[in-house]
Design a protein around this motif. Structure first.
Motif, PDB file in Angstrom:
ATOM      1  N   GLN A  98      17.989 -61.903 -34.850  1.00 45.18           N
ATOM      2  CA  GLN A  98      17.867 -62.573 -36.461  1.00 45.18           C
ATOM      3  C   GLN A  98      18.557 -62.163 -37.842  1.00 45.18           C
ATOM      4  O   GLN A  98      17.685 -60.542 -38.137  1.00 45.18           O
ATOM      5  N   TRP A  99      18.910 -62.537 -39.360  1.00 45.86           N
ATOM      6  CA  TRP A  99      18.951 -61.541 -40.344  1.00 45.86           C
ATOM      7  C   TRP A  99      17.752 -62.602 -41.092  1.00 45.86           C
ATOM      8  O   TRP A  99      17.562 -63.389 -41.264  1.00 45.86           O
ATOM      9  N   VAL A 100      17.961 -61.739 -42.802  1.00 45.95           N
ATOM     10  CA  VAL A 100      17.249 -62.080 -43.521  1.00 45.95           C
ATOM     11  C   VAL A 100      17.615 -61.217 -44.942  1.00 45.95           C
ATOM     12  O   VAL A 100      18.214 -60.324 -44.724  1.00 45.95           O
ATOM     13  N   GLY A 101      18.572 -61.954 -45.753  1.00 44.91           N
ATOM     14  CA  GLY A 101      19.377 -61.534 -46.596  1.00 44.91           C
ATOM     15  C   GLY A 101      18.692 -61.888 -47.860  1.00 44.91           C
ATOM     16  O   GLY A 101      17.781 -62.866 -48.051  1.00 44.91           O
ATOM     17  N   VAL A 102      18.062 -60.460 -48.541  1.00 48.02           N
ATOM     18  CA  VAL A 102      17.666 -60.609 -50.414  1.00 48.02           C
ATOM     19  C   VAL A 102      18.645 -60.070 -51.470  1.00 48.02           C
ATOM     20  O   VAL A 102      19.310 -58.823 -50.765  1.00 48.02           O
ATOM     21  N   THR A 103      18.737 -60.380 -52.288  1.00 49.92           N
ATOM     22  CA  THR A 103      19.627 -60.447 -54.082  1.00 49.92           C
ATOM     23  C   THR A 103      18.634 -59.578 -53.976  1.00 49.92           C
ATOM     24  O   THR A 103      17.967 -59.756 -54.895  1.00 49.92           O
ATOM     25  N   LEU A 104      19.071 -57.955 -54.280  1.00 51.68           N
ATOM     26  CA  LEU A 104      18.396 -56.990 -55.097  1.00 51.68           C
ATOM     27  C   LEU A 104      18.872 -56.543 -56.156  1.00 51.68           C
ATOM     28  O   LEU A 104      20.183 -56.486 -55.903  1.00 51.68           O
ATOM     29  N   GLU A 142      22.450 -37.635 -34.702  1.00 56.99           N
ATOM     30  CA  GLU A 142      22.521 -38.289 -33.908  1.00 56.99           C
ATOM     31  C   GLU A 142      21.884 -39.140 -33.701  1.00 56.99           C
ATOM     32  O   GLU A 142      22.193 -39.635 -31.964  1.00 56.99           O
ATOM     33  N   HIS A 143      20.521 -39.796 -34.019  1.00 55.78           N
ATOM     34  CA  HIS A 143      19.961 -40.829 -33.343  1.00 55.78           C
ATOM     35  C   HIS A 143      20.588 -42.072 -34.288  1.00 55.78           C
ATOM     36  O   HIS A 143      19.782 -43.354 -33.583  1.00 55.78           O
ATOM     37  N   GLU A 144      21.470 -41.639 -34.606  1.00 53.26           N
ATOM     38  CA  GLU A 144      22.027 -42.874 -36.003  1.00 53.26           C
ATOM     39  C   GLU A 144      22.765 -43.713 -35.117  1.00 53.26           C
ATOM     40  O   GLU A 144      23.343 -43.499 -34.366  1.00 53.26           O
ATOM     41  N   ARG A 145      22.666 -45.250 -35.471  1.00 54.39           N
ATOM     42  CA  ARG A 145      23.710 -46.741 -34.433  1.00 54.39           C
ATOM     43  C   ARG A 145      24.086 -47.610 -35.917  1.00 54.39           C
ATOM     44  O   ARG A 145      23.278 -47.608 -36.741  1.00 54.39           O
ATOM     45  N   SER A 146      25.125 -47.859 -35.563  1.00 53.69           N
ATOM     46  CA  SER A 146      25.422 -49.088 -36.390  1.00 53.69           C
ATOM     47  C   SER A 146      26.149 -50.103 -35.445  1.00 53.69           C
ATOM     48  O   SER A 146      26.653 -49.987 -34.072  1.00 53.69           O
ATOM     49  N   LEU A 147      25.430 -51.553 -35.850  1.00 53.65           N
ATOM     50  CA  LEU A 147      25.522 -52.869 -35.895  1.00 53.65           C
ATOM     51  C   LEU A 147      26.783 -53.409 -36.628  1.00 53.65           C
ATOM     52  O   LEU A 147      27.391 -52.828 -37.495  1.00 53.65           O
ATOM     53  N   LEU A 148      27.822 -53.845 -35.640  1.00 55.26           N
ATOM     54  CA  LEU A 148      29.085 -54.509 -36.434  1.00 55.26           C
ATOM     55  C   LEU A 148      28.595 -55.042 -37.544  1.00 55.26           C
ATOM     56  O   LEU A 148      27.890 -56.947 -37.177  1.00 55.26           O
ATOM     57  N   TRP A 149      29.182 -54.786 -38.565  1.00 56.27           N
ATOM     58  CA  TRP A 149      28.273 -55.576 -39.805  1.00 56.27           C
ATOM     59  C   TRP A 149      29.422 -57.673 -39.719  1.00 56.27           C
ATOM     60  O   TRP A 149      28.451 -58.595 -40.126  1.00 56.27           O
ATOM     61  N   SER A 150      30.716 -57.543 -39.204  1.00 53.02           N
ATOM     62  CA  SER A 150      30.513 -59.142 -39.071  1.00 53.02           C
ATOM     63  C   SER A 150      30.576 -59.751 -37.644  1.00 53.02           C
ATOM     64  O   SER A 150      30.707 -61.002 -36.794  1.00 53.02           O
ATOM     65  N   ASP A 151      29.323 -59.294 -37.137  1.00 56.30           N
ATOM     66  CA  ASP A 151      29.391 -60.269 -35.590  1.00 56.30           C
ATOM     67  C   ASP A 151      28.712 -61.030 -35.641  1.00 56.30           C
ATOM     68  O   ASP A 151      28.015 -61.595 -35.929  1.00 56.30           O
ATOM     69  N   PRO A 152      29.572 -62.523 -35.297  1.00 61.59           N
ATOM     70  CA  PRO A 152      29.236 -63.468 -35.259  1.00 61.59           C
ATOM     71  C   PRO A 152      28.324 -63.931 -34.911  1.00 61.59           C
ATOM     72  O   PRO A 152      27.724 -65.378 -34.719  1.00 61.59           O
ATOM     73  N   ALA A 153      28.070 -63.089 -33.795  1.00 61.22           N
ATOM     74  CA  ALA A 153      26.383 -63.700 -32.681  1.00 61.22           C
ATOM     75  C   ALA A 153      24.902 -63.304 -33.834  1.00 61.22           C
ATOM     76  O   ALA A 153      24.345 -64.034 -33.798  1.00 61.22           O
ATOM     77  N   ILE A 154      25.302 -62.941 -34.439  1.00 59.19           N
ATOM     78  CA  ILE A 154      24.523 -61.956 -35.784  1.00 59.19           C
ATOM     79  C   ILE A 154      24.665 -63.769 -37.078  1.00 59.19           C
ATOM     80  O   ILE A 154      23.697 -63.388 -37.428  1.00 59.19           O
ATOM     81  N   GLY A 155      25.456 -63.476 -37.451  1.00 61.04           N
ATOM     82  CA  GLY A 155      26.409 -64.454 -38.591  1.00 61.04           C
ATOM     83  C   GLY A 155      25.794 -64.055 -39.758  1.00 61.04           C
ATOM     84  O   GLY A 155      25.682 -64.825 -40.542  1.00 61.04           O
ATOM     85  N   ILE A 156      25.908 -62.988 -40.076  1.00 58.52           N
ATOM     86  CA  ILE A 156      25.563 -62.867 -41.452  1.00 58.52           C
ATOM     87  C   ILE A 156      26.524 -63.437 -42.483  1.00 58.52           C
ATOM     88  O   ILE A 156      27.375 -62.849 -42.547  1.00 58.52           O
ATOM     89  N   GLU A 157      25.642 -63.981 -43.295  1.00 59.32           N
ATOM     90  CA  GLU A 157      26.716 -64.962 -44.737  1.00 59.32           C
ATOM     91  C   GLU A 157      26.223 -63.545 -45.997  1.00 59.32           C
ATOM     92  O   GLU A 157      25.808 -63.963 -46.509  1.00 59.32           O
ATOM     93  N   TRP A 158      27.630 -62.726 -45.254  1.00 60.99           N
ATOM     94  CA  TRP A 158      27.769 -61.332 -46.514  1.00 60.99           C
ATOM     95  C   TRP A 158      28.785 -62.455 -47.693  1.00 60.99           C
ATOM     96  O   TRP A 158      29.600 -63.007 -47.893  1.00 60.99           O
TER      97      TRP A 158
END
Length: 183
Positions: A98-104, A142-158
């Protein structure tokens, strides 16, 4: 430090609003106070690194996390505006994925506490956006990972107006189902 702590849909992720003292000369506020943070946000946190990021409109950075040396981040904007996102990447969590988004923004002076165990990213909404953020551990590429920003399973409303500008590592981020996550 006079702050108001606002809960989000992810209980560990918190919005922090400082008390701002302003007059005709300008303004003053404490951007961080360890005692207040421990009492009102989370005890036992030690910040070890400060980072400064500058992005042009439409630049999307993230969703980043470190699989070892997990970082908590206290994020704020000092110029412009961003849409800032945290994603729970702890498989044992009831809010996994799950995700949360905030305007800063420099104007609202809000900060976002993103604890260890969450991926973090943002998109610059203004012509230029500058962010400062504190981290609870050092950067280990070497430990950094990146999730796909547009992964539909997460569904972030950018809040995007067209395709974002991405770094190669962010364009190659993995969907949550394939990503290395925390237990």
């Amino acid at each position: 430090m006079s702050i108001t702590v606002i809960p989000t849909a992810l209980s560990e992720v918190k919005i922090i609003e400082p008390r701002v003292f302003g007059d005709a000369r300008g303004f003053f506020f404490e951007s961080f106070n360890g005692r207040a943070f421990a009492e009102q946000v989370q005890a036992g946190v030690e910040f070890v690194q400060d980072n400064h990021s500058r992005s042009s409109k439409g630049v999307l950075r993230g969703l980043h996390y470190q699989i070892e040396h997990a970082q908590g981040k206290l994020v704020r904007v000092i110029a412009g505006e961003v849409f800032d996102v945290a994603v729970d990447v702890r498989r044992s969590s009831p809010t996994f994925g799950q995700w949360v988004g905030v305007t800063l923004s420099a104007e609202n002076r809000r900060q976002l506490w993103v604890p260890p165990g969450f991926a973090h990213g943002f998109v610059a909404m203004s012509d230029v956006a500058e962010m400062l953020y504190k981290t609870t551990d050092y950067w280990y590429p070497e430990h950094e990972r990146s999730l796909l920003w547009s992964d539909p399973a997460i569904g972030i409303e950018w809040p995007l107006d067209g395709a974002p500008t991405l770094a190669a590592k962010d364009a190659q981020g993995l969907p949550l189902a394939q990503a290395q996550t925390y237990e």
